[in-house]
Design a protein around this motif. Structure first.
Motif, mmCIF file in Angstrom:
data_model
loop_
_atom_site.group_PDB
_atom_site.id
_atom_site.type_symbol
_atom_site.label_atom_id
_atom_site.label_comp_id
_atom_site.label_asym_id
_atom_site.label_seq_id
_atom_site.Cartn_x
_atom_site.Cartn_y
_atom_site.Cartn_z
ATOM 1 N N VAL A 1 -41.528 112.416 30.412
ATOM 2 C CA VAL A 1 -40.615 112.267 31.539
ATOM 3 C C VAL A 1 -41.033 111.066 32.382
ATOM 4 N N TYR A 2 -42.351 110.976 32.612
ATOM 5 C CA TYR A 2 -42.854 109.875 33.434
ATOM 6 C C TYR A 2 -42.424 108.535 32.845
ATOM 7 N N GLN A 3 -42.614 108.413 31.546
ATOM 8 C CA GLN A 3 -42.272 107.134 30.918
ATOM 9 C C GLN A 3 -40.797 106.829 30.992
ATOM 10 N N ALA A 4 -39.996 107.856 30.747
ATOM 11 C CA ALA A 4 -38.556 107.642 30.789
ATOM 12 C C ALA A 4 -38.159 107.092 32.155
ATOM 13 N N LEU A 5 -38.856 107.549 33.201
ATOM 14 C CA LEU A 5 -38.518 107.086 34.549
ATOM 15 C C LEU A 5 -39.063 105.691 34.832
ATOM 16 N N VAL A 6 -40.325 105.500 34.468
ATOM 17 C CA VAL A 6 -40.988 104.276 34.908
ATOM 18 C C VAL A 6 -40.454 103.048 34.154
ATOM 19 N N PHE A 7 -39.836 103.274 33.019
ATOM 20 C CA PHE A 7 -39.288 102.136 32.278
ATOM 21 C C PHE A 7 -37.861 101.789 32.697
ATOM 22 N N LEU A 8 -37.296 102.571 33.608
ATOM 23 C CA LEU A 8 -35.891 102.400 33.965
ATOM 24 C C LEU A 8 -35.489 101.004 34.464
ATOM 25 N N PRO A 9 -36.328 100.316 35.254
ATOM 26 C CA PRO A 9 -35.872 99.026 35.783
ATOM 27 C C PRO A 9 -35.363 98.086 34.697
ATOM 28 N N TRP A 10 -35.905 98.250 33.512
ATOM 29 C CA TRP A 10 -35.527 97.368 32.424
ATOM 30 C C TRP A 10 -34.068 97.572 32.029
ATOM 31 N N ALA A 11 -33.546 98.771 32.318
ATOM 32 C CA ALA A 11 -32.188 99.079 31.878
ATOM 33 C C ALA A 11 -31.136 98.542 32.840
ATOM 34 N N PHE A 12 -31.574 97.927 33.944
ATOM 35 C CA PHE A 12 -30.612 97.364 34.892
ATOM 36 C C PHE A 12 -30.238 95.947 34.499
ATOM 37 N N SER A 13 -29.008 95.577 34.797
ATOM 38 C CA SER A 13 -28.682 94.176 34.562
ATOM 39 C C SER A 13 -29.180 93.356 35.746
ATOM 40 N N ALA A 14 -29.486 92.095 35.459
ATOM 41 C CA ALA A 14 -30.110 91.237 36.469
ATOM 42 C C ALA A 14 -29.271 91.181 37.726
ATOM 43 N N PHE A 15 -27.960 91.187 37.585
ATOM 44 C CA PHE A 15 -27.182 90.984 38.798
ATOM 45 C C PHE A 15 -27.151 92.232 39.679
ATOM 46 N N VAL A 16 -27.268 93.419 39.049
ATOM 47 C CA VAL A 16 -27.382 94.630 39.872
ATOM 48 C C VAL A 16 -28.721 94.621 40.616
ATOM 49 N N ILE A 17 -29.790 94.274 39.911
ATOM 50 C CA ILE A 17 -31.106 94.187 40.555
ATOM 51 C C ILE A 17 -31.070 93.156 41.673
ATOM 52 N N GLY A 18 -30.472 92.016 41.369
ATOM 53 C CA GLY A 18 -30.379 90.962 42.378
ATOM 54 C C GLY A 18 -29.684 91.465 43.621
ATOM 55 N N LEU A 19 -28.581 92.171 43.445
ATOM 56 C CA LEU A 19 -27.837 92.672 44.600
ATOM 57 C C LEU A 19 -28.667 93.669 45.403
ATOM 58 N N ILE A 20 -29.358 94.577 44.692
ATOM 59 C CA ILE A 20 -30.175 95.563 45.408
ATOM 60 C C ILE A 20 -31.229 94.859 46.258
ATOM 61 N N PHE A 21 -31.875 93.853 45.673
ATOM 62 C CA PHE A 21 -32.927 93.166 46.422
ATOM 63 C C PHE A 21 -32.345 92.346 47.569
ATOM 64 N N ARG A 22 -31.257 91.652 47.296
ATOM 65 C CA ARG A 22 -30.650 90.838 48.339
ATOM 66 C C ARG A 22 -30.270 91.712 49.527
ATOM 67 N N TRP A 23 -29.851 92.891 49.220
ATOM 68 C CA TRP A 23 -29.344 93.787 50.218
ATOM 69 C C TRP A 23 -30.490 94.488 50.934
#
Lengths: 328, 280, 442
Positions: free
Chosen positions: A136-158
């Motif tokens: 379970v831990y791994q399934a969670l901790v690897f999640l950032p990789w499943a985001f597209s760059a622009f969603v990550i970018g928006l979260i950080f910008r915001w």
């Protein structure tokens, strides 16, 4: 699914089966001449499909880029296409902010790659031994990789917005700062936010690659080391690291190239601002060349990147003695 | 310090470390999730930032599904990404094996070529491919995306696969061929099982690469019914309006299939194979 | 045996996909560069009606706004542009010089009197001055206005009357008064990032009578008065009437911070009214006209259409394409579209919708486009300037805001670059003239 894709997939599978049958067929032959021919042809048969696909897709664009790089090739002036020597390259460097941008590029690449690599390595080592809930831990901790760059970018910008961003709010509530920080509006800090986002996105990738490599180290090697009385640190440097070195080297090399060239995070989070303080070479020049419809300039940038990264790749492989890394 | 204390300290350190990592990963995701349950007015309220929705609403999810055929987008993405993952993995095994185990003429230049394909700006590749696909009349199909993701992910995956092969001691194969195994048998029965974690990693890499790709998705696809998830999400950013809540809801939902895949795959990546299998 | 099988497979691989694509009947391709479900629904519904009336099929295509410029560039270089495109005015410089859009004067000639003055006297006149012909039919019109927090203004005792309007001096004064740092309120949603130069350029031209260049192409907007105005404008940021963060604000942050209750004013297009209606209470906001020039008392304001219709040169059926544009901009269809998207209709008849009436949300905007004192200042130029718009224009301004260079240098760097391009353009296009400001009374 469209039928064409289905057919294509079927064809690929059938080709594999045929290849397999072919190989079996030849394996059974004891004819010496055929055997030698087969041996020489084997690697080409294996890599053939990959090579053909890549040549088809990248061959012409590459050649064409090298031609366009030395041409005045503007979409807005379709009748004025002609060779112009090194003009495009000169134009690339014809900018007062060029040194700032070059410095940014190196800071961005080096910090991002090292950050991803070190954190990824630590995470992989920490995950190596079994513990309850590891799945379970791994399934969670690897999640950032499943985001597209622009969603990550928006979260950080915001999140890093100076006024309505959650980061400042948290820091103020924890009493760490009294005055709100203009993260994206301050030279230095804006690049930092981009790097943080890049590291956040990339750690799982390194962790997975390193973990996969770690898992295929035969356990008996460690047993032998334990008998010799090796401590954990020595064991790490004497056994673990050499074993996973090929993976680490290739991953580092490919990631460096990839990160250097990728600028979606920069475009989304800061747009290079303020005043180019988070701008990198590819993001700046690419925007400049592409938005002025100057394909000669864009191609010159491509050639320049190929030269810079090519030199880096050769140098990197020499220094790490990659071709020897496989032998131990 | 007794060994016991030392071990306890180490364990505590490890737990702490893992907790920190988890926190760092989950905070932004938590923030996304919370936002997706807030009404727009609360999302953009700069005067009062709430860490839990004051007004809990499913409106964003409702909007996402009523506005878009979001299920269709996920389906498109799944089709393209899994095809890409599958074929890339197969081809990488072959290519990686050749590069790792043979010395042949043109090997170095091939490697260099693979690396160079990663350095050239994407748009310079997309334009000629677009013309090619137009002539082949495959614009606006899954096939066009699949082909593009195939060629863009292959170089990386082949090189990565090579490095996995190189970690397998060649003696393993030699021993097998002494035992009378053919090359093909050795590959399938001995080598591939040992490097199964690597194979899974490569599959996941290619899958995610295709899952998150945006530019080709906007260029090769013309109609909304063929959009992949990132393209659909991107369309929530308008010229005059950004639908934060809906965007976050979409982001969370886009995560589900990949999260499930990770949950299934991680076992293979991590547990790998025991030494016994290697010997067997 | 194997070889045969292989050959067959290869042939199949190549031919089957081709055969599967059925022969297409004559139809038009239409691309929307800013899709939303509501817009898609409107277009598909209207295309169905169009097919009923004319028998021509229209295929709807779309691309997210953020990637639209990229996509059209790829389509353009591959000669694959759809027949009818929704086009942002800022792209026209590139599209016309690349030869991707078709002149529409053969079709529009003689029909001018059906269109509102904003179309004929402002947009089309502008296109003819800049590019030598008419290239688009507006989908709807939008003007700029100043969105103001009504409740804040009342608290500060500001007397704001849209009918009376205000001058720039009064506007700046109001911004400072609305700044209340104890309540975490700022006077304005200052735009420091991409697009920052646009409202500033309009303000600068309020000192030059709306002109950007002299007849010989020399820049006019970097005169000493303009440098002083450049400072006044940026003082809003430097004197903290906007958050420090605003140096990196683009469109999203400006609007979110106004509707989210952080800032007291926002200069933007009328389309933003839709966002305000959706997110704010009616007693929280109002629209003031753009401020009057401190020099000549005129209102300098831009009039644009967000996604005008154009026909690509790659179209094999331009006549049918024109029929489609005519159909889309027919009064009934256009009014329906404009209500949906919050735009001002392009035909003379606006309908009797209270939306556009004196008590509606659009009252101030309607009042401005009927005001004889409103002047549309000049654009950056007929040449391609997207690269500057994406970079240099706001970067130079940011350098000043960060204290890395002085106001004169910042403004002059931009002015000199634009001037060089303008003079080059005049030299390369003999007979071309510098654009002039336009008013409805001309």
């Amino acid at each position: 699914m469209d039928t064409t894709l289905l057919i294509f997939l079927l064809v690929v599978v059938v080709l594999f089966v045929i290849g397999f049958l072919l190989l079996r067929h030849y394996e059974k032959q004891n004819n010496n001449a055929a055997r030698r021919l087969k041996l020489a042809a084997q690697p080409y048969a294996f890599i053939g499909p990959v090579l053909i696909l890549l040549l088809l897709a990248f061959g012409w664009p590459l050649i064409n880029s090298f031609i366009m790089a030395f041409q005045n090739y503007k979409l807005t002036a379709p009748n004025a296409i002609r060779f112009n020597g090194l003009d495009n390259f000169q134009k690339l460097f014809d900018d007062s902010d060029i040194w700032l941008i070059i410095t940014n590029s190196f800071v961005y690449v080096i910090v991002s790659v090292l950050g991803q690599f070190l954190l990824g390595m630590i995470l992989a080592l920490a995950l190596r031994r079994k513990f309850r809930g590891r799945g379970v831990y791994q399934a969670l901790v690897f999640l950032p990789w499943a985001f597209s760059a622009f969603v990550i970018g928006l979260i950080f910008r915001w999140s890093f917005n100076g006024e309505y961003g959650v980061i400042n709010d948290l820091l103020v509530k924890m009493g760490l700062i009294t005055e709100k920080i203009a993260w994206l509006g301050t030279p230095g800090l804006s690049l930092l936010v981009v790097i943080l986002a890049m590291i956040w996105m990339g750690v799982p990738f390194f962790a997975i690659m390193i973990l996969a490599a770690l898992q295929s180290i035969p356990a008996d090697v460690y047993e032998a080391a334990d008998m010799d009385g090796c401590g954990p640190i020595r064991r790490y440097f004497a056994i673990t690291l050499p074993y996973i070195k090929p993976t680490i080297i290739m991953t580092l090399l490919l990631r460096t190239i990839w990160i250097f060239n990728s600028f979606d995070l920069i475009v989304v989070i800061t747009g290079g601002g303020p005043a180019n303080f988070s701008q990198t070479l590819p993001s700046y020049m690419y925007t400049k060349a592409f938005s002025s419809y100057d394909f000669g300039l864009a191609a010159a940038l491509g050639v320049l990147l190929i030269v810079i990264l090519g030199v880096y790749a050769v140098f990197f492989l020499r220094v790490t003695k990659y071709n020897k890394a496989g032998d131990f | 310090m007794t060994p016991r204390v030392k071990r306890n300290l180490l364990t505590t350190g490890r737990v702490l470390l893992l907790a920190l990592f988890l926190l760092g990963v989950l905070l932004p995701i938590y923030w996304m999730a919370v936002t997706s349950f807030k009404p727009h007015a609360e999302v953009i309220n700069a005067q009062n930032i709430t860490y839990f929705p004051q007004t809990f609403t499913l409106e964003n999810y409702n909007q996402l599904f009523s506005m878009y055929d979001y299920g269709q987008m996920i389906k498109n993405s799944l089709i393209v990404s899994s095809s890409t993952g599958l074929v890339v993995t197969l081809l990488s095994i072959l290519g990686g094996y050749a590069l790792a185990r043979y010395n042949f003429r043109g090997k170095s230049s091939m490697l260099l070529f693979f690396l160079i394909t990663q350095m050239i700006p994407g748009i310079l590749v997309i334009i000629p491919l677009f013309i090619l696909f137009t002539n082949a009349k495959i614009i606006n199909t899954h096939l066009s995306l699949f082909l593009f993701y195939l060629v863009t992910n292959l170089p990386f995956c082949v090189i990565t696969m090579r490095s996995f092969f190189e970690r397998i001691p060649y003696t393993l194969e030699e021993a097998a061929s002494v035992d009378g195994c053919t090359k093909w048998q050795t590959l399938f029965r001995i080598v591939l099982p040992v490097m199964f974690p690597g194979i899974v990693a490569v599959f996941v890499f290619a899958f995610i690469g295709a899952w998150n790709e945006l530019i080709a998705g906007t260029i090769f696809i013309n109609t909304p019914d063929m959009w992949t998830v990132p393209v659909g999400l991107k369309s929530l950013i308008g010229k005059y309006d950004v639908k934060w809540g809906v965007l976050m809801a979409g982001g969370i939902l886009a995560l589900l299939p990949t999260a499930i895949m990770f949950a299934v795959m991680q076992r293979f990546v991590v547990e790998g194979l025991t030494a016994g299998a290697v010997k067997g | 045996m194997f070889r045969k099988l292989l050959a067959i497979l290869l042939v199949l691989m190549l031919t089957v996909p081709m055969a599967l694509v059925s022969a297409e009947s004559v139809s038009l391709r239409f691309i929307d560069v800013s899709p939303s479900p509501a817009r898609q629904e409107y277009f598909e519904k209207t295309f169905a009606k169009f097919k009923e009336e004319t028998g021509i099929t229209v295929n709807y295509e779309s691309v997210p706004w953020d990637d639209a410029a990229n996509k059209l560039t790829v389509l353009g270089t591959s000669n694959q542009l759809p027949d009818v495109m929704t086009t942002w005015a800022g792209w026209l410089g590139q599209f016309t010089s690349a030869g991707w859009v078709r002149p529409l004067s053969p079709y529009t000639k003689g029909t001018e009197d059906q269109y509102a003055d904003t179309v004929t006297k402002l947009v089309w006149k502008g296109e003819n001055e800049l590019y030598g012909d008419t290239y688009t039919v507006p989908d709807g019109m939008m003007v700029k206005g100043v969105f103001v927090r009504k409740d804040w203004a009342a608290e500060e005792g500001l007397d704001l009357d849209p009918h009376k309007g205000w001058t720039y001096a009064q506007y700046f004064d109001a911004v400072y008064k609305l700044t209340n740092k104890e309540k975490n309120g700022y006077g304005t949603s200052f735009r420091g990032a991409r697009g920052a130069f646009d409202p500033l350029f309009v303000y600068l031209q309020s000192f030059t009578g709306g002109k950007a260049y002299a007849d010989d192409g020399k820049a006019l907007f970097n005169s000493p008065e303009c440098v002083a105005a450049y400072k006044t404008w940026n003082d809003l940021y430097l004197n903290s009437a906007a958050p420090k963060d605003a140096i990196n604000w683009g469109f999203i942050e400006m609007v979110d911070n106004f509707t989210g209750g952080l800032t007291g004013t926002l200069i933007n297009d009328s389309e933003v009214a839709a966002t305000c209606i959706a997110n704010m209470k009616d007693d929280q906001w109002m629209v003031m006209p753009m401020p009057k020039s401190d020099v000549d008392g005129k209102i300098y304001n831009t009039v644009n259409s967000p996604y005008a219709y154009s026909i690509s040169t790659h179209s094999k059926h331009p006549d049918e394409a024109w029929k489609l544009i005519e159909f889309l901009t027919r009064p009934d269809n256009n009014i329906e579209y404009c209500k949906l998207t919050g735009l001002i209709p392009i035909r003379k008849e606006v309908g009797d919708d209270p939306f556009y009436g004196p008590d509606g949300y659009y009252a101030t905007f309607m009042q401005q486009i009927n005001d004889p004192a409103m002047v549309v200042p000049c654009a950056f130029g007929p040449f391609s300037y997207t690269d500057m718009h994406q970079g240099m224009m706001h970067e130079e301004m940011q350098k000043y805001l960060l204290g890395r260079q002085d106001a004169e240098t910042s403004l002059n760097n931009v002015a000199k670059e634009l001037e060089t391009r303008m003079i080059d353009y005049l030299a390369a296009n003999p007979g071309s003239k510098v654009e002039q400001p336009k008013g409805l009374s001309d």
